[in-house]
Design an enzyme around this catalytic site. Sequence first.
Site, PDB file in Angstrom:
ATOM      1  N   ASN A  88      41.708  50.205  36.181  1.00  0.00           N
ATOM      2  CA  ASN A  88      43.633  49.755  35.060  1.00  0.00           C
ATOM      3  C   ASN A  88      44.043  48.806  34.830  1.00  0.00           C
ATOM      4  OD1 ASN A  88      43.480  52.610  36.768  1.00  0.00           O
ATOM      5  ND2 ASN A  88      44.691  50.991  38.313  1.00  0.00           N
ATOM      6  N   HIS A  89      44.337  49.204  33.446  1.00  0.00           N
ATOM      7  CA  HIS A  89      44.841  48.060  32.918  1.00  0.00           C
ATOM      8  C   HIS A  89      46.619  47.623  32.598  1.00  0.00           C
ATOM      9  CE1 HIS A  89      41.265  47.196  29.161  1.00  0.00           C
ATOM     10  NE2 HIS A  89      41.303  47.769  30.369  1.00  0.00           N
ATOM     11  N   ASP A  90      47.535  46.695  32.879  1.00  0.00           N
ATOM     12  CA  ASP A  90      48.008  46.324  33.108  1.00  0.00           C
ATOM     13  C   ASP A  90      49.027  46.762  31.197  1.00  0.00           C
ATOM     14  OD1 ASP A  90      51.104  45.851  33.154  1.00  0.00           O
ATOM     15  OD2 ASP A  90      50.426  43.460  34.261  1.00  0.00           O
ATOM     16  N   THR A  96      48.059  46.473  26.253  1.00  0.00           N
ATOM     17  CA  THR A  96      46.571  46.612  27.282  1.00  0.00           C
ATOM     18  C   THR A  96      45.920  45.899  27.559  1.00  0.00           C
ATOM     19  OG1 THR A  96      45.663  48.043  26.233  1.00  0.00           O
ATOM     20  CG2 THR A  96      48.407  48.666  27.810  1.00  0.00           C
TER      21      THR A  96
END
Length: 226
Positions: A88-90, A96
Amino acid sequence: MQDQLFTYPDPDDPYPIPAFKRTAFLKPLITNPLIEVGDYTYYDDPEAPEAFEHKNVLYHYDFLGDHLIIGKFCALATGVTFIMNGANHDMRGISTYPFAIMGGSWGEGFDIDAFRQLSRGDTRLGNDIWMGRNARVMPGVTIGSGAIIGAEAVVASDVPDYAIVVGNPGRVIRRRFADDVVERLLALAWWDWPIEQITRHRQLIQGADVAALEAACQSFSSGEGA
């Protein structure tokens, strides 16, 4: 009448079929403490089923601490893959891009605890699940016992017990049994029986007569035998 002598595979032996080592029980092969696999769950791969935790469990980083938990008697076809929370990326900011992990001053101000809070949690599979070739499970998904996941399916949301899922994105096309039958099967939880009783009643477990399986369970639970 003398009891029949039953034999069964050793769940701690990774190769139940010695001449066919593409099919391996996963539990004795797993070394990562963040991965838990139940007895008799197998992975089939003509190249290296031993590499499952490295090749098929992706973006699984210790510092995030998410777990992959797989129950008993699951059948995983070649290429089944679990994407963990490290992928997952923020998405809270404009970009991102993962600046913080690239080093230098880009890492200044990175809050690992805040990033962990974005985690979707553990990935959990119940028991007696069949997953088709190249099926993919996204982070934090729970798949219920008795489910069937079709080949190439991408599972991004939770799957009910005894459901059949196909497609990308994965969708439930039907339940394998009526709701009342599913409740009875979950109450039986045959995968938790002593292995001797599973072996003795294997044909009933493979059959379709739920009442007969319930009768068998009541028989050995009361000490009456089979």
